[in-house]
Design a protein around this motif. Structure first.
Motif, mmCIF file in Angstrom:
data_model
loop_
_atom_site.group_PDB
_atom_site.id
_atom_site.type_symbol
_atom_site.label_atom_id
_atom_site.label_comp_id
_atom_site.label_asym_id
_atom_site.label_seq_id
_atom_site.Cartn_x
_atom_site.Cartn_y
_atom_site.Cartn_z
ATOM 1 N N GLY A 79 47.050 38.004 27.384
ATOM 2 C CA GLY A 79 46.067 37.291 26.964
ATOM 3 C C GLY A 79 44.927 37.923 26.469
ATOM 4 N N PHE A 80 44.520 39.017 26.640
ATOM 5 C CA PHE A 80 43.644 39.870 26.087
ATOM 6 C C PHE A 80 44.172 40.007 24.420
ATOM 7 N N ALA A 81 45.215 40.462 24.290
ATOM 8 C CA ALA A 81 45.839 40.626 23.239
ATOM 9 C C ALA A 81 45.979 39.378 22.231
ATOM 10 N N ILE A 82 46.514 38.487 22.910
ATOM 11 C CA ILE A 82 46.620 37.105 21.980
ATOM 12 C C ILE A 82 45.260 36.686 21.752
ATOM 13 N N GLY A 83 44.309 36.710 22.443
ATOM 14 C CA GLY A 83 42.990 36.582 21.922
ATOM 15 C C GLY A 83 42.462 37.167 20.886
ATOM 16 N N ILE A 84 42.784 38.423 21.000
ATOM 17 C CA ILE A 84 42.030 39.387 19.781
ATOM 18 C C ILE A 84 42.766 39.070 18.569
ATOM 19 N N VAL A 85 44.215 39.141 18.738
ATOM 20 C CA VAL A 85 45.031 38.809 17.591
ATOM 21 C C VAL A 85 44.616 37.319 16.876
ATOM 22 N N GLY A 86 44.680 36.377 17.803
ATOM 23 C CA GLY A 86 44.337 35.138 17.441
ATOM 24 C C GLY A 86 43.229 35.035 16.795
ATOM 25 N N ASP A 87 42.190 35.569 17.315
ATOM 26 C CA ASP A 87 40.805 35.530 16.697
ATOM 27 C C ASP A 87 40.740 36.017 15.225
ATOM 28 N N ALA A 88 41.148 37.070 15.047
ATOM 29 C CA ALA A 88 41.190 37.753 13.764
ATOM 30 C C ALA A 88 42.270 37.111 12.799
ATOM 31 N N GLY A 89 43.450 36.829 13.416
ATOM 32 C CA GLY A 89 44.377 36.073 12.711
ATOM 33 C C GLY A 89 43.971 34.824 11.964
ATOM 34 N N VAL A 90 43.520 33.885 12.846
ATOM 35 C CA VAL A 90 43.120 32.614 12.118
ATOM 36 C C VAL A 90 42.147 32.945 11.076
ATOM 37 N N ARG A 91 41.046 33.639 11.354
ATOM 38 C CA ARG A 91 39.928 33.986 10.308
ATOM 39 C C ARG A 91 40.486 34.599 9.294
ATOM 40 N N GLY A 92 41.406 35.415 9.308
ATOM 41 C CA GLY A 92 41.946 35.966 8.029
ATOM 42 C C GLY A 92 43.012 35.206 7.281
ATOM 43 N N THR A 93 43.686 34.276 8.060
ATOM 44 C CA THR A 93 44.322 33.209 7.431
ATOM 45 C C THR A 93 43.609 32.076 6.756
ATOM 46 N N ALA A 94 42.586 32.040 6.964
ATOM 47 C CA ALA A 94 41.638 31.028 6.346
ATOM 48 C C ALA A 94 41.268 31.605 4.822
ATOM 49 N N GLN A 95 41.103 32.929 4.810
ATOM 50 C CA GLN A 95 40.915 33.596 3.581
ATOM 51 C C GLN A 95 42.230 34.020 2.820
ATOM 52 N N GLN A 96 43.368 34.221 3.477
ATOM 53 C CA GLN A 96 44.628 34.509 2.687
ATOM 54 C C GLN A 96 45.587 34.179 3.557
ATOM 55 N N PRO A 97 46.240 32.727 3.276
ATOM 56 C CA PRO A 97 47.127 32.335 4.057
ATOM 57 C C PRO A 97 48.459 32.891 3.910
ATOM 58 N N ARG A 98 48.875 33.895 3.292
ATOM 59 C CA ARG A 98 49.947 34.865 3.481
ATOM 60 C C ARG A 98 49.900 35.623 4.873
ATOM 61 N N PHE A 116 49.415 34.407 7.759
ATOM 62 C CA PHE A 116 49.988 33.551 8.774
ATOM 63 C C PHE A 116 51.139 34.139 9.487
ATOM 64 N N VAL A 117 52.114 34.455 8.780
ATOM 65 C CA VAL A 117 53.429 34.897 9.302
ATOM 66 C C VAL A 117 53.379 36.346 10.086
ATOM 67 N N GLY A 118 52.401 37.291 9.553
ATOM 68 C CA GLY A 118 52.141 38.369 10.286
ATOM 69 C C GLY A 118 51.484 38.074 11.459
ATOM 70 N N MET A 119 50.409 37.222 11.526
ATOM 71 C CA MET A 119 49.763 37.006 12.923
ATOM 72 C C MET A 119 50.911 36.228 13.661
ATOM 73 N N ILE A 120 51.560 35.476 13.301
ATOM 74 C CA ILE A 120 52.674 34.919 14.286
ATOM 75 C C ILE A 120 53.587 35.801 15.023
ATOM 76 N N LEU A 121 54.028 37.046 13.899
ATOM 77 C CA LEU A 121 54.767 37.858 14.490
ATOM 78 C C LEU A 121 54.126 38.880 15.716
ATOM 79 N N ILE A 122 53.026 39.163 15.140
ATOM 80 C CA ILE A 122 51.997 40.008 16.147
ATOM 81 C C ILE A 122 51.862 39.179 17.807
ATOM 82 N N LEU A 123 51.470 37.887 17.633
ATOM 83 C CA LEU A 123 51.503 37.123 18.715
ATOM 84 C C LEU A 123 52.526 37.033 19.508
ATOM 85 N N ILE A 124 53.929 37.073 18.794
ATOM 86 C CA ILE A 124 55.005 36.956 19.693
ATOM 87 C C ILE A 124 55.158 38.405 20.312
ATOM 88 N N PHE A 125 54.858 39.428 19.668
ATOM 89 C CA PHE A 125 54.949 40.836 20.520
ATOM 90 C C PHE A 125 53.834 40.745 21.688
#
Length: 161
Positions: free
Chosen positions: A107-126, A128-137
């Motif tokens: 849960g800690f890992a998902i929260g930290i990756v999710g926070d940074a990932g969605v903020r980064g996806t807003a600036q660079q949509p590409r 998104f796939v990397g964020m999803i892969l890290i969330l899966i791990f």
């Protein structure tokens, strides 16, 4: 009721603590992941409101962690009884701690990756796939705890004292 060194009167306490720790720690992890990713989604939604629904995935994945704890907690609670061996109580405690602490970390890992990932996806949509892969791990860490807890709980000796 027969009380012996192998079946003391306090043995069910450890099983109850396993049941409790399974649901409490996984819910702590899921709550942290949901809150942290939710803050990121809210901040991202100011700039790109069209991406809010797409970037809700980290919140969903954090919620799944709590389901792992619920499953193990229900399985342990179904086997709780007054006359149980100390071995069974310790196995149930270990199973609860296994899924609980793994879920907390996931849960800690998902929260930290999710926070940074969605903020980064807003600036660079590409991103998104990397964020999803890290969330899966990160999610798989909780799944490992669930698997170990299920294996441990299946080894618990449910025979009468």
């Amino acid at each position: 009721m027969v009380i012996s060194d192998a079946c003391p009167v306090y043995a069910p306490f450890f099983g109850a603590m396993g049941c409790t720790s399974a649901i409490v720690f996984t819910c702590f992890g899921a709550a942290y992941g949901t809150a942290k990713a939710g803050v990121g989604i809210s901040a991202m939604g100011v700039l790109r409101p069209d991406l809010i629904v797409k970037n809700i995935i980290p919140v969903i994945m954090a919620g799944i962690i709590a389901i792992y704890g619920l499953v193990v907690s229900v399985l342990i609670s179904n086997n709780l009884k007054q006359e149980t061996s100390l071995y069974t109580g310790f196995i149930q405690l270990g199973a609860g701690l296994s899924v609980g602490l793994a879920g907390l970390a996931a849960g800690f890992a998902i929260g930290i990756v999710g926070d940074a990932g969605v903020r980064g996806t807003a600036q660079q949509p590409r991103l998104f796939v990397g964020m999803i892969l890290i969330l899966i791990f990160a999610e798989v860490l909780g799944l490992y705890g669930l698997i170990v807890a299920l294996l441990m709980n299946s080894r618990a000796d449910m025979s009468e004292c």
